[in-house]
Design a protein around this motif. Structure first.
Motif, mmCIF file in Angstrom:
data_model
loop_
_atom_site.group_PDB
_atom_site.id
_atom_site.type_symbol
_atom_site.label_atom_id
_atom_site.label_comp_id
_atom_site.label_asym_id
_atom_site.label_seq_id
_atom_site.Cartn_x
_atom_site.Cartn_y
_atom_site.Cartn_z
ATOM 1 N N ILE A 10 49.060 99.563 70.064
ATOM 2 C CA ILE A 10 47.716 98.284 69.641
ATOM 3 C C ILE A 10 46.526 98.268 70.346
ATOM 4 C CG2 ILE A 10 49.089 96.863 71.448
ATOM 5 C CD1 ILE A 10 47.996 94.347 69.445
ATOM 6 N N GLY A 11 45.472 98.698 70.146
ATOM 7 C CA GLY A 11 44.388 98.378 71.048
ATOM 8 C C GLY A 11 43.874 99.844 71.194
ATOM 9 N N GLN A 135 42.392 99.676 76.401
ATOM 10 C CA GLN A 135 43.502 98.875 75.329
ATOM 11 C C GLN A 135 43.162 96.955 75.539
ATOM 12 O OE1 GLN A 135 47.375 99.848 76.223
ATOM 13 N NE2 GLN A 135 48.093 99.436 74.063
ATOM 14 N N VAL A 139 42.249 94.421 72.582
ATOM 15 C CA VAL A 139 43.506 93.468 72.593
ATOM 16 C C VAL A 139 42.660 91.601 72.887
ATOM 17 C CG1 VAL A 139 45.538 93.112 72.164
ATOM 18 C CG2 VAL A 139 44.826 95.148 72.049
ATOM 19 N N ARG A 142 40.604 89.438 70.829
ATOM 20 C CA ARG A 142 40.849 89.307 69.690
ATOM 21 C C ARG A 142 41.524 87.726 69.145
ATOM 22 N NH1 ARG A 142 45.176 94.191 66.918
ATOM 23 N NH2 ARG A 142 43.600 95.926 67.832
ATOM 24 N N MET A 145 44.642 85.650 70.518
ATOM 25 C CA MET A 145 45.890 86.924 71.758
ATOM 26 C C MET A 145 45.549 86.394 72.701
ATOM 27 S SD MET A 145 47.779 89.694 71.824
ATOM 28 C CE MET A 145 47.258 90.132 69.548
ATOM 29 N N LEU A 150 50.205 89.834 73.942
ATOM 30 C CA LEU A 150 50.677 91.262 73.808
ATOM 31 C C LEU A 150 51.191 92.119 74.851
ATOM 32 C CD1 LEU A 150 49.006 94.129 74.148
ATOM 33 C CD2 LEU A 150 47.231 93.037 76.374
#
Length: 207
Positions: A10-11, A135, A139, A142, A145, A150
Motif C-alpha cells: 500500500i502507498g 509510503q 497512505v 488518504r 486512514m 495502516l
C-alpha cells in the motif's frame, strides 16, 4: 505472450505505475477494478448470501461489508473464497483475449500477488516500492486512514524487502514519475524488445 505480474504494498505507487504500462501500450488487468465490477454484478448475490444486509439495490456496499469482515479473520476468509476465484476467472478471460490477438505482453495488476500465491500465474514480476517514510506519508494522507489502520494493513502484506528479494524487477517511485516511466520503458524493452504492443490489433479493452 509474456504475463507480467505488477504488485507492491500500500502507498508504493502501484496504480500510477500500472497507468504507465497502459500508456505505453501494454494491456493491464486491474484486480481492484475487477472487484468493483463484480461487486455490482455476479459477486453481489453470493456475498449477500454469505453476509446478509451488505447490498443496496443489488450492489455490494463496501462500508456495510467492511463492518461484517474487518477484524474477523474467519469472515474475511469467507469473503476471499467468494471473490478471489471470480477475479482470477476475469483475469484469465482478459489474458485469453489478448493472447488470441497476438499481443506479446500483458500485465496483471495484483495487489496481493505474493500473499495470495499468484506468483505461479505470471512469467515475471515487477514490484513497485518507495522509501518507508514516503509510503507512510502517502497512505496517511488518504481519507479515513489512521496509524492503526495502516499497521493492520501492513501486517497482512509481505514486507517490502521480502517482495523485492522475490521479484524480477523493482520500480522505485521515490525518484519521481519520470524515473518510474523510464523504468517501465526499460522493463518493456527487456521483455519484448521492439515488438509491437497492443495497438490496433488489440481486442476491445473490456475485462
Amino acid at each position: 505472450m509474456i504475463v507480467l505480474g505488477l504488485t507492491g504494498s500500500i502507498g508504493m505507487g502501484k496504480s500510477a505505475t500500472a497507468k504507465m504500462f497502459a500508456e505505453a501500450g501494454v494491456p493491464v488487468h486491474d484486480s481492484d477494478e475487477a472487484v468493483h465490477r463484480l461487486y455490482a454484478g455476479k459477486a453481489a448475490p453470493l456475498i449477500e448470501a454469505a453476509f446478509p444486509g451488505v447490498t443496496v439495490a443489488g450492489v455490494v456496499d463496501r462500508t456495510k461489508l467492511g463492518g461484517k469482515v474487518l477484524g474477523d479473520p474467519a469472515a474475511l476468509k469467507r469473503l476471499e473464497a467468494i471473490v478471489h476465484p471470480l477475479v482470477r476467472a476475469d483475469a484469465d478471460a482478459f489474458l485469453e483475449r489478448y493472447r488470441a490477438a497476438g499481443v506479446p505482453l500483458a500485465v496483471l495488476d495484483i495487489p496481493l500477488l505474493f500473499e495470495t500465491g499468484g506468483r505461479d500465474r505470471v512469467d515475471k514480476v515487477v514490484v513497485v516500492s518507495a522509501a518507508p517514510e514516503i509510503q507512510r506519508e502517502r497512505v496517511l494522507a488518504r481519507p479515513g486512514m489512521s496509524e492503526d489502520k495502516l499497521a493492520a494493513i501492513l501486517a497482512r502484506q509481505v514486507p517490502d524487502a521480502e517482495k523485492k528479494r522475490l521479484t524480477d524487477f523493482v520500480i522505485d517511485t521515490s525518484r519521481g514519475f519520470d524515473a518510474a516511466r523510464a523504468d517501465v520503458a526499460s522493463i518493456i524493452h527487456r521483455l519484448i524488445g521492439d515488438a509491437a504492443l497492443a495497438g490496433d490489433k488489440a481486442p476491445p479493452s473490456r475485462r
